[in-house]
Design a protein around this motif. Sequence first.
Motif, PDB file in Angstrom:
ATOM      1  N   LEU A 399      37.872  37.129  52.598  1.00 43.59           N
ATOM      2  CA  LEU A 399      38.937  37.684  51.764  1.00 43.59           C
ATOM      3  C   LEU A 399      38.368  38.629  50.713  1.00 43.59           C
ATOM      4  O   LEU A 399      37.241  38.460  50.254  1.00 43.59           O
ATOM      5  CB  LEU A 399      39.712  36.552  51.080  1.00 43.59           C
ATOM      6  CG  LEU A 399      40.322  35.499  52.013  1.00 43.59           C
ATOM      7  CD1 LEU A 399      41.073  34.445  51.218  1.00 43.59           C
ATOM      8  CD2 LEU A 399      41.243  36.145  53.042  1.00 43.59           C
ATOM      9  N   CYS A 400      39.165  39.626  50.330  1.00 46.04           N
ATOM     10  CA  CYS A 400      38.754  40.601  49.331  1.00 46.04           C
ATOM     11  C   CYS A 400      39.072  40.042  47.950  1.00 46.04           C
ATOM     12  O   CYS A 400      40.241  39.823  47.617  1.00 46.04           O
ATOM     13  CB  CYS A 400      39.477  41.923  49.556  1.00 46.04           C
ATOM     14  SG  CYS A 400      38.832  43.279  48.570  1.00 46.04           S
ATOM     15  N   MET A 401      38.057  39.794  47.140  1.00 44.74           N
ATOM     16  CA  MET A 401      38.248  39.081  45.883  1.00 44.74           C
ATOM     17  C   MET A 401      38.484  40.027  44.714  1.00 44.74           C
ATOM     18  O   MET A 401      37.794  41.039  44.560  1.00 44.74           O
ATOM     19  CB  MET A 401      37.055  38.173  45.594  1.00 44.74           C
ATOM     20  CG  MET A 401      36.987  36.972  46.526  1.00 44.74           C
ATOM     21  SD  MET A 401      35.785  35.731  46.016  1.00 44.74           S
ATOM     22  CE  MET A 401      34.274  36.448  46.658  1.00 44.74           C
ATOM     23  N   GLY A 402      39.485  39.693  43.892  1.00 40.92           N
ATOM     24  CA  GLY A 402      39.725  40.386  42.636  1.00 40.92           C
ATOM     25  C   GLY A 402      39.179  39.573  41.482  1.00 40.92           C
ATOM     26  O   GLY A 402      38.888  38.377  41.606  1.00 40.92           O
ATOM     27  N   LEU A 403      39.046  40.205  40.332  1.00 40.34           N
ATOM     28  CA  LEU A 403      38.505  39.567  39.141  1.00 40.34           C
ATOM     29  C   LEU A 403      39.621  39.041  38.250  1.00 40.34           C
ATOM     30  O   LEU A 403      40.750  39.534  38.284  1.00 40.34           O
ATOM     31  CB  LEU A 403      37.677  40.568  38.326  1.00 40.34           C
ATOM     32  CG  LEU A 403      36.493  41.256  39.002  1.00 40.34           C
ATOM     33  CD1 LEU A 403      35.829  42.203  38.024  1.00 40.34           C
ATOM     34  CD2 LEU A 403      35.500  40.233  39.523  1.00 40.34           C
ATOM     35  N   THR A 404      39.275  38.068  37.439  1.00 39.20           N
ATOM     36  CA  THR A 404      40.164  37.643  36.366  1.00 39.20           C
ATOM     37  C   THR A 404      39.907  38.527  35.141  1.00 39.20           C
ATOM     38  O   THR A 404      38.888  39.214  35.041  1.00 39.20           O
ATOM     39  CB  THR A 404      39.911  36.179  35.985  1.00 39.20           C
ATOM     40  OG1 THR A 404      38.564  36.045  35.488  1.00 39.20           O
ATOM     41  CG2 THR A 404      40.088  35.271  37.194  1.00 39.20           C
ATOM     42  N   ARG A 405      40.834  38.482  34.198  1.00 34.89           N
ATOM     43  CA  ARG A 405      40.638  39.243  32.964  1.00 34.89           C
ATOM     44  C   ARG A 405      39.381  38.771  32.229  1.00 34.89           C
ATOM     45  O   ARG A 405      38.652  39.571  31.639  1.00 34.89           O
ATOM     46  CB  ARG A 405      41.873  39.087  32.059  1.00 34.89           C
ATOM     47  CG  ARG A 405      43.094  39.839  32.538  1.00 34.89           C
ATOM     48  CD  ARG A 405      44.203  39.817  31.486  1.00 34.89           C
ATOM     49  NE  ARG A 405      45.351  40.596  31.903  1.00 34.89           N
ATOM     50  CZ  ARG A 405      46.373  40.111  32.588  1.00 34.89           C
ATOM     51  NH1 ARG A 405      46.379  38.834  32.949  1.00 34.89           N
ATOM     52  NH2 ARG A 405      47.395  40.880  32.933  1.00 34.89           N
ATOM     53  N   TRP A 406      39.132  37.472  32.259  1.00 30.62           N
ATOM     54  CA  TRP A 406      37.965  36.912  31.578  1.00 30.62           C
ATOM     55  C   TRP A 406      36.680  37.501  32.135  1.00 30.62           C
ATOM     56  O   TRP A 406      35.785  37.903  31.387  1.00 30.62           O
ATOM     57  CB  TRP A 406      37.967  35.398  31.728  1.00 30.62           C
ATOM     58  CG  TRP A 406      36.805  34.706  31.069  1.00 30.62           C
ATOM     59  CD1 TRP A 406      36.713  34.342  29.757  1.00 30.62           C
ATOM     60  CD2 TRP A 406      35.573  34.296  31.692  1.00 30.62           C
ATOM     61  NE1 TRP A 406      35.496  33.737  29.523  1.00 30.62           N
ATOM     62  CE2 TRP A 406      34.782  33.689  30.674  1.00 30.62           C
ATOM     63  CE3 TRP A 406      35.068  34.381  32.978  1.00 30.62           C
ATOM     64  CZ2 TRP A 406      33.524  33.173  30.934  1.00 30.62           C
ATOM     65  CZ3 TRP A 406      33.805  33.867  33.238  1.00 30.62           C
ATOM     66  CH2 TRP A 406      33.038  33.265  32.231  1.00 30.62           C
ATOM     67  N   ALA A 407      36.577  37.588  33.453  1.00 27.46           N
ATOM     68  CA  ALA A 407      35.358  38.107  34.072  1.00 27.46           C
ATOM     69  C   ALA A 407      35.225  39.608  33.863  1.00 27.46           C
ATOM     70  O   ALA A 407      34.129  40.118  33.624  1.00 27.46           O
ATOM     71  CB  ALA A 407      35.357  37.786  35.559  1.00 27.46           C
ATOM     72  N   ALA A 408      36.347  40.329  33.952  1.00 28.14           N
ATOM     73  CA  ALA A 408      36.305  41.783  33.832  1.00 28.14           C
ATOM     74  C   ALA A 408      35.971  42.232  32.416  1.00 28.14           C
ATOM     75  O   ALA A 408      35.374  43.300  32.217  1.00 28.14           O
ATOM     76  CB  ALA A 408      37.638  42.383  34.267  1.00 28.14           C
ATOM     77  N   SER A 409      36.333  41.425  31.423  1.00 28.70           N
ATOM     78  CA  SER A 409      36.101  41.808  30.029  1.00 28.70           C
ATOM     79  C   SER A 409      34.898  41.102  29.414  1.00 28.70           C
ATOM     80  O   SER A 409      34.611  41.282  28.232  1.00 28.70           O
ATOM     81  CB  SER A 409      37.347  41.501  29.189  1.00 28.70           C
ATOM     82  OG  SER A 409      37.636  40.108  29.203  1.00 28.70           O
ATOM     83  N   SER A 410      34.183  40.307  30.211  1.00 33.81           N
ATOM     84  CA  SER A 410      33.067  39.526  29.677  1.00 33.81           C
ATOM     85  C   SER A 410      31.961  40.433  29.153  1.00 33.81           C
ATOM     86  O   SER A 410      31.597  41.442  29.774  1.00 33.81           O
ATOM     87  CB  SER A 410      32.504  38.611  30.767  1.00 33.81           C
ATOM     88  OG  SER A 410      31.300  38.000  30.343  1.00 33.81           O
ATOM     89  N   CYS A 411      31.406  40.043  28.024  1.00 30.71           N
ATOM     90  CA  CYS A 411      30.265  40.777  27.487  1.00 30.71           C
ATOM     91  C   CYS A 411      29.037  40.608  28.370  1.00 30.71           C
ATOM     92  O   CYS A 411      28.048  41.339  28.211  1.00 30.71           O
ATOM     93  CB  CYS A 411      29.965  40.316  26.059  1.00 30.71           C
ATOM     94  SG  CYS A 411      29.458  38.582  25.938  1.00 30.71           S
TER      95      CYS A 411
END
Length: 431
Positions: A399-411
């Motif tokens: 499956l093609c995985m998308g990110l969560t907001r937490w992962a995408a904005s992580s420092c």
Amino acid sequence: MEGSLKYLKGFGNEFASEDSRCTGALPDGQNTPQKCPYGLYAEQLSGTAFTAPRSVNRRTWFYRIKPSVCHGPYKSFGDSGLTHEFTKIDPNPLRWGAFDLPLSENVNFIQGMNTVCGAGNLNTRNGLAIHVYLCNSSMINSAFYNSDGDFLIVPQHGKIHITTEFGKMNVIPDEICVIQQGMKFSVNVEGTARGYILEVFDNHFELPNLGPIGANGLAEPRDFWTPVAVYDDRDVYYTIHTKYQGHLFSFNQNHSPFNVVAWRGNYVPYKYNLNKFMVINSVSVDHCDPSIFTVLTCPSSKSGTAIADFVVFPPRWSVQENTFRPPYYHRNCMSEFMGLIKGKYEAKDNGFQPGGASLHTIMTAHGPDFSCFERASNVQLKPEKIAEGTMAFMFESSLCMGLTRWAASSCKLDKDYYKCWDGLKKHFHQS
């Protein structure tokens, strides 16, 4: 206490355990006798549909002091780091540094879970999610169960002590454990703990088929372990949490949920030591695809294609002749999430840290960085032990995985990850 489990594909065998303090707690014969020994209640936990074929049907009978139905109403638990909103779509190669451990406030296993990426739909029971846990506090008089799927837990830092309805397991880095759908458990820690979780919604994990490998190799059934029964008969205020349709709910009860005196069945939690993995590798010209490192798989309805594979890259001998030994450059119809438990991954010289992660989603090119390529292209080829002191793993999915907001904005997200390939030179010449 921990006991052995001969783990067979499909769990065709039934296993049984009873607390040594209550010999004879397992009924002799019918699973739901009119009166259970010791005044216990019989309760079944089903891991498959009642009508699933016998070869894959999974269920366990508990004989417990009070049944699970004795509790208060479910209430929403509020915000948490768990989510199934994979709204951030990014085809770039992604890498995160080591996720920060909590240092001051008390954070237990439930509070410390954060979702990184995933795909699929919980309503239709199709897909997966990948989480990390970052905690420094034990779960006191609280427990958790997952209504949505199975958890495969990979500790990276710190030992975790897991109490389940079936008994207790201690799980350390270089080991994994699987807590299947609906099984209640509680996690105690010593100091800080960090690790990864692969969650599958569709089916359960099983051993992969060996095909031409034959009868021996990869993970051996005898090396999987499951707890032995040990009951907790305490009348205390307990909070039970569940993840249901991607949201957390909780209820209260006046007794321990770990009051199982005996159990029998083929639906159990289990653990495995990754150092037991029997590596299969080429001894001639070229090296094989990374699928030869598969420990467990959760198959999809499409033959030979997994919702999720758990793949491990342990220390091993490399003896191939006249070939490029590190992992080859690759574009894949599968998504590849990698984590590093310890050491240094052979295809990356810098930046890939223990406790961090990388994601190369469907058809995103990836492979050895510049310095790794240059060294591997010029080194003298001779038998050598690679990945010594290292344990890396991969969660691979169709499956093609998308990110969560937490992962995408992580420092911790490395914005310059792509630069590790900048030094690759044009070596082409016509001669």
